[in-house]
Design an enzyme around this catalytic site. Structure first.
Site, short mmCIF file in Angstrom:
data_model
loop_
_atom_site.label_atom_id
_atom_site.label_comp_id
_atom_site.label_asym_id
_atom_site.label_seq_id
_atom_site.Cartn_x
_atom_site.Cartn_y
_atom_site.Cartn_z
N SER A 145 0.72 -1.13 -0.01
CA SER A 145 0.19 -0.11 -0.01
C SER A 145 1.04 1.17 0.01
O SER A 145 1.88 1.16 0.45
CB SER A 145 -0.91 0.12 1.43
OG SER A 145 -1.77 1.31 1.20
N TYR A 158 -1.35 -0.68 10.33
CA TYR A 158 -1.33 -1.03 8.91
C TYR A 158 -0.19 -0.74 7.95
O TYR A 158 0.29 -1.35 7.27
CB TYR A 158 -2.80 -0.48 8.53
CG TYR A 158 -2.93 -0.85 7.02
CD1 TYR A 158 -3.72 -1.83 6.75
CD2 TYR A 158 -2.70 0.04 6.19
CE1 TYR A 158 -4.01 -2.21 5.32
CE2 TYR A 158 -3.14 -0.09 4.61
CZ TYR A 158 -3.71 -1.27 4.33
OH TYR A 158 -4.24 -1.55 3.27
P1 NDP Z 1 -11.58 -6.46 0.13
O1 NDP Z 1 -11.78 -6.41 1.73
O2 NDP Z 1 -12.29 -6.15 -0.85
O3 NDP Z 1 -10.92 -7.92 -0.20
C1 NDP Z 1 -10.04 -8.77 0.71
C2 NDP Z 1 -10.01 -10.10 0.55
O4 NDP Z 1 -9.20 -10.75 1.24
C3 NDP Z 1 -11.38 -10.88 0.32
O5 NDP Z 1 -11.15 -11.76 -0.27
C4 NDP Z 1 -11.22 -11.39 1.89
O6 NDP Z 1 -11.84 -12.77 1.84
C5 NDP Z 1 -9.66 -11.77 2.00
N1 NDP Z 1 -9.04 -11.90 3.16
C6 NDP Z 1 -9.13 -10.99 4.25
N2 NDP Z 1 -8.79 -11.54 5.51
C7 NDP Z 1 -8.27 -12.95 5.19
C8 NDP Z 1 -7.85 -13.83 5.98
N3 NDP Z 1 -7.42 -13.76 7.18
N4 NDP Z 1 -7.54 -15.12 5.25
C9 NDP Z 1 -8.02 -15.28 4.02
N5 NDP Z 1 -8.44 -14.36 3.13
C10 NDP Z 1 -8.59 -13.00 3.96
O7 NDP Z 1 -10.12 -5.56 0.18
P2 NDP Z 1 -9.07 -4.91 -0.95
O8 NDP Z 1 -9.61 -5.67 -2.09
O9 NDP Z 1 -9.37 -3.58 -0.97
O10 NDP Z 1 -7.79 -5.42 -0.31
C11 NDP Z 1 -6.80 -6.21 -0.97
C12 NDP Z 1 -5.69 -5.98 -0.48
O11 NDP Z 1 -5.02 -4.82 -1.14
C13 NDP Z 1 -5.26 -5.86 1.05
O12 NDP Z 1 -4.01 -6.39 1.36
C14 NDP Z 1 -5.23 -4.41 1.27
O13 NDP Z 1 -4.46 -4.02 2.37
C15 NDP Z 1 -4.67 -3.67 -0.31
N6 NDP Z 1 -4.87 -2.46 -0.32
C16 NDP Z 1 -5.89 -1.96 -0.46
C17 NDP Z 1 -6.21 -0.69 -1.06
C18 NDP Z 1 -7.59 -0.02 -1.10
O14 NDP Z 1 -7.62 1.07 -1.60
N7 NDP Z 1 -8.51 -0.83 -1.44
C19 NDP Z 1 -5.08 0.43 -0.99
C20 NDP Z 1 -3.91 -0.28 -0.59
C21 NDP Z 1 -3.81 -1.71 -0.26
P3 NDP Z 1 -13.36 -12.75 2.23
O15 NDP Z 1 -14.06 -12.39 1.06
O16 NDP Z 1 -13.58 -14.02 2.81
O17 NDP Z 1 -13.49 -11.88 3.39
#
Ligand code: NDP
Length: 256
Positions: A145, A158
């Site tokens: 990020s 974070y």
């Molecule tokens: P979402 O919440 O939309 O998606 C997150 C995904 O990760 C989901 O599929 C969720 O599964 C899964 N997940 C979360 N925790 C676990 C776990 N313990 N074990 C297995 N699966 C898990 O978030 P984003 O798509 O926005 O985020 C994806 C990545 O991008 C993250 O690492 C986030 O920090 C990073 N990011 C996002 C930004 C943004 O602006 N959106 C900016 C910078 C970085 P489930 O559906 O089962 O809950």
């Protein structure tokens, strides 16, 4: 396979059911890869797998909470038997955000953020190393990020987890180049997913974010997945250990 193709590649993408992870899964498949994914909610995962199946998209998956070591071990065993002991691509995407200031965070939140965002990626890299090495040309991508490079209101823990992923990419890049494995970190800016829903529902906050972004809009998941796909292709064969920010220019904006 060509420089701009993922034909025949085998990929594991964590957290592929929603947001950025889902877009990465679909991008890799569109470029010719076969993908295995996981998420921690069975219902969410089953629903997504059924949708993909109905559309003829080749994705397999299983439930895994990436913050738990024996579940990570199980996942890599399943991936290994599914792909015959080889893996070309590992995308460590799963992550959570708890937006609080330093003094507001509990000990439990510290542990949960570290385990979910950082330990998951570190240990999955180690567990997947033999499979990536066996493929003869591995690529690992961390979804980090901009919060790991500049201070944002996403909170210090974070930010610490994301900065650590960027450093991990550098160390592993040096350690594993001999095994023909490249490791890079992609740092998204503000992207429209369930993670940012709450931030973007505050109109003033969203306007402020857009105003500070030279490109003049928030990002979409497919703004990120294209960079991830590139880092997995033979076309990026000389790029390793890098942190690449995909943020519409937000972090290079000084005083515009
Ligand atoms: P979402 O919440 O939309 O998606 C997150 C995904 O990760 C989901 O599929 C969720 O599964 C899964 N997940 C979360 N925790 C676990 C776990 N313990 N074990 C297995 N699966 C898990 O978030 P984003 O798509 O926005 O985020 C994806 C990545 O991008 C993250 O690492 C986030 O920090 C990073 N990011 C996002 C930004 C943004 O602006 N959106 C900016 C910078 C970085 P489930 O559906 O089962 O809950």
């Amino acid at each position: 396979p060509g420089r701009w193709s993922l034909q025949g590649k085998k990929a594991l993408v964590t957290g592929g059911t929603l947001g950025i992870g889902r877009s990465v899964v679909e991008e890799l498949v569109a470029l010719g890869a076969t993908v295995y994914t996981c998420s921690w909610e069975e219902e969410e995962l089953d629903q997504r797998l059924k949708e993909w199946e109905a559309r003829g998209v080749p994705v397999t998956g299983s439930v895994c909470d990436v913050s738990v070591q024996d579940q990570r071990e199980r996942l890599i065993l399943d991936v290994s038997s599914h792909f015959g002991g080889k893996l070309d691509i590992l995308v460590n995407n799963a992550g959570i955000a708890i937006r609080k200031s330093a003094m507001e965070h509990s000990l439990e939140e510290y542990s949960l953020l570290m385990a979910t965002n950082l330990e998951s990626a570190y240990h999955l890299c180690l567990l997947a190393h033999p499979l990536l090495k066996a493929s003869g040309s591995g690529s690992i991508v961390f979804i980090s990020s901009i919060a790991g490079v500049v201070a944002l209101f996403s909170g210090p823990i974070y930010g610490m987890t994301k900065a650590s992923l960027n450093q991990l990419a550098k160390n592993l890049a040096c350690e594993w180049a001999k095994d023909k494995i490249r490791i890079n970190s992609v740092g998204p800016g503000y992207i429209s997913t369930s993670l940012t829903e709450q931030i973007f529902s505050d109109k003033e906050l969203k306007d402020n974010i857009v105003r500070r972004t030279p490109i003049g809009r928030v990002g979409e998941p497919d703004d990120i997945s294209s960079m991830v796909a590139f880092l997995c292709m033979p076309g990026s064969s000389y790029i390793t250990g890098q942190t690449i920010l995909v943020d519409g220019g937000m972090t290079i904006n000084g005083f515009y």
